[in-house]
Scaffold this motif. Structure first.
Motif, PDB file in Angstrom:
ATOM      1  N   GLY A 288      25.727  54.209 -61.237  1.00 37.54           N
ATOM      2  CA  GLY A 288      25.030  53.054 -60.687  1.00 37.54           C
ATOM      3  C   GLY A 288      24.096  53.470 -59.570  1.00 37.54           C
ATOM      4  N   HIS A 289      23.427  52.479 -58.959  1.00 38.38           N
ATOM      5  CA  HIS A 289      22.426  52.762 -57.939  1.00 38.38           C
ATOM      6  C   HIS A 289      22.998  52.603 -56.527  1.00 38.38           C
ATOM      7  CE1 HIS A 289      22.265  48.407 -57.947  1.00 38.38           C
ATOM      8  NE2 HIS A 289      21.651  48.368 -59.105  1.00 38.38           N
ATOM      9  N   ARG A 290      22.187  53.016 -55.560  1.00 40.72           N
ATOM     10  CA  ARG A 290      22.645  52.987 -54.165  1.00 40.72           C
ATOM     11  C   ARG A 290      22.938  51.569 -53.689  1.00 40.72           C
ATOM     12  NH1 ARG A 290      18.361  54.317 -49.758  1.00 40.72           N
ATOM     13  NH2 ARG A 290      18.355  52.044 -49.595  1.00 40.72           N
ATOM     14  N   ALA A 291      22.140  50.617 -54.118  1.00 36.44           N
ATOM     15  CA  ALA A 291      22.382  49.235 -53.709  1.00 36.44           C
ATOM     16  C   ALA A 291      23.746  48.762 -54.193  1.00 36.44           C
ATOM     17  CB  ALA A 291      21.273  48.323 -54.245  1.00 36.44           C
ATOM     18  N   GLY A 292      24.123  49.159 -55.415  1.00 40.21           N
ATOM     19  CA  GLY A 292      25.447  48.816 -55.917  1.00 40.21           C
ATOM     20  C   GLY A 292      26.548  49.507 -55.136  1.00 40.21           C
ATOM     21  N   PHE A 293      26.301  50.754 -54.745  1.00 40.55           N
ATOM     22  CA  PHE A 293      27.257  51.516 -53.943  1.00 40.55           C
ATOM     23  C   PHE A 293      27.521  50.786 -52.628  1.00 40.55           C
ATOM     24  CE2 PHE A 293      28.124  56.266 -52.677  1.00 40.55           C
ATOM     25  CZ  PHE A 293      29.419  55.933 -52.329  1.00 40.55           C
ATOM     26  N   GLU A 294      26.460  50.324 -51.982  1.00 41.43           N
ATOM     27  CA  GLU A 294      26.620  49.644 -50.700  1.00 41.43           C
ATOM     28  C   GLU A 294      27.304  48.291 -50.858  1.00 41.43           C
ATOM     29  OE1 GLU A 294      22.907  51.573 -48.196  1.00 41.43           O
ATOM     30  OE2 GLU A 294      22.504  49.904 -49.565  1.00 41.43           O
ATOM     31  N   ALA A 295      27.001  47.564 -51.938  1.00 47.16           N
ATOM     32  CA  ALA A 295      27.680  46.293 -52.201  1.00 47.16           C
ATOM     33  C   ALA A 295      29.165  46.526 -52.451  1.00 47.16           C
ATOM     34  CB  ALA A 295      27.032  45.595 -53.394  1.00 47.16           C
ATOM     35  N   MET A 296      29.487  47.574 -53.203  1.00 45.12           N
ATOM     36  CA  MET A 296      30.883  47.915 -53.473  1.00 45.12           C
ATOM     37  C   MET A 296      31.633  48.241 -52.188  1.00 45.12           C
ATOM     38  SD  MET A 296      32.299  51.174 -55.655  1.00 45.12           S
ATOM     39  CE  MET A 296      31.975  52.313 -54.298  1.00 45.12           C
TER      40      MET A 296
END
Length: 338
Positions: A288-296
């Protein structure tokens, strides 16, 4: 600085402890002193050049997942500061939105140098801050396995309260998928070949379990679990070729198969009829992408979700750690202390 690198020729026998100069961060870059790393199944494949050209060129530092402390920043860095604890993103060039060839060619640990080095120099755009409640070992496990599960369950699966979710196995992606599905209020069924492992996952939140050795037709066995919906809303498909036909029978009309693993084979023998007639969605998931990483990470911190940690090895014992990863059988991530 110490590094492990594949040198000379491909092959895990050519993965050697060596040294390189400590890198100096340029404009927009940061220098990270690594603290911990974590292994994935991919780390057994890369040394054997299992992904072909996409694996990269030699010498190559392997392993994608880890955590460390920012110790120096180059000119123009604003996203992080010295002293921040960060994890590298698996795809360095995938910030948000749809993937691209450039994003998929920016994976750490092949084709780009990975984290098995005392110091790592990356773009400031390629890291995320990790929540303070997580230990270094826990934080190190997140970039690949956790984000893959988050993408499957949340980004693509759009799991909601009351959904029925099936998770295949008890590996690291499966355990994260269980945690994230429960976080969103889903009823989760886990299948495994081990009664001992199924007992363990029930203790950490699984609502139902099926042993696929003693119950080979687990799709039929799951009908009582999903009777109200006519199947699972989401199947986290980790098995591959041999499990896909059963997954197609187990998913509800309009449901989603999140295609992640290929443990039982790459080739598919399945009828297209049910996919079309029941409007089943086959969704490939590659991390996945960095934005998803931060949301997680925000969701994990809100609910204090902790990864399951297995055995810990010293930096110098990378070969032993990889052998332990290859042997399998244990629940929890294999981590490496620097």
């Amino acid at each position: 600085m110490r590094v492990f690198q594949i040198e000379g020729e491909w092959g895990i026998r050519n993965l050697r402890l060596s040294t390189r100069p400590i890198p100096v961060p340029g404009p927009g870059q940061i220098l990270i002193r690594m603290r911990m790393a974590a292994l994935n199944a991919r780390d057994l494949i890369v040394p054997e050049r299992g992904y072909g050209r996409a694996t990269g060129e030699l010498p190559l530092i392997p392993v994608s997942d880890g955590v460390g402390e920012v110790v120096e920043t180059g000119p123009g860095v604003t996203r992080v500061t010295v002293g921040d604890r960060v994890s590298p993103a698996y795809f360095q060039n995938w910030i948000a939105g749809d993937p691209s060839p450039a994003a998929f060619s920016s994976a750490l640990g092949g084709p780009l140098d990975g984290v098995m080095a005392d110091y790592l120099c990356l773009s400031q755009e390629g890291v995320v801050r990790v929540p303070p409640y997580l230990t270094d070992a826990e934080a190190a496990t997140l970039p690949c396995a956790a984000l893959t599960a988050w993408s499957a369950v949340v980004t693509h699966g759009q799991t909601r309260a009351g959904d029925r979710v099936l998770v295949q196995g008890t590996g690291s992606v499966a355990l994260f998928a269980l945690a994230f599905a429960k976080l969103h209020g889903a009823h989760v069924t886990v299948i495994s070949s081990s009664d001992e492992k199924l007992e363990r996952v029930r203790a950490i939140g699984a609502d139902a379990t099926i042993n696929y050795v003693t119950t080979p037709d687990w799709a039929k066995a799951s009908r009582d679990i999903t009777a109200a919906k006519g199947g699972f809303d989401l199947v986290v498909e980790l098995g591959g070729g041999q499990t896909l036909p059963l997954s197609l029978r187990a998913v509800r009309p309009g449901g989603t198969l999140a295609m992640i693993g290929v443990l039982s084979g790459l080739n598919i023998e399945a009828s297209l009829g049910p996919i079309v007639a029941r409007q089943i969605r086959l969704q490939g998931v590659t991390v996945g992408h960095r934005a998803g990483f931060e949301a997680m990470l925000a969701a994990m911190a809100q609910h204090t979700i902790r990864p399951v940690i297995g055995n810990t090895f010293a930096f110098e014992d990378l070969h032993s750690a990889l052998q332990h990863q290859r042997d399998g059988g244990a629940i929890g991530k294999t981590v490496i202390r620097f």
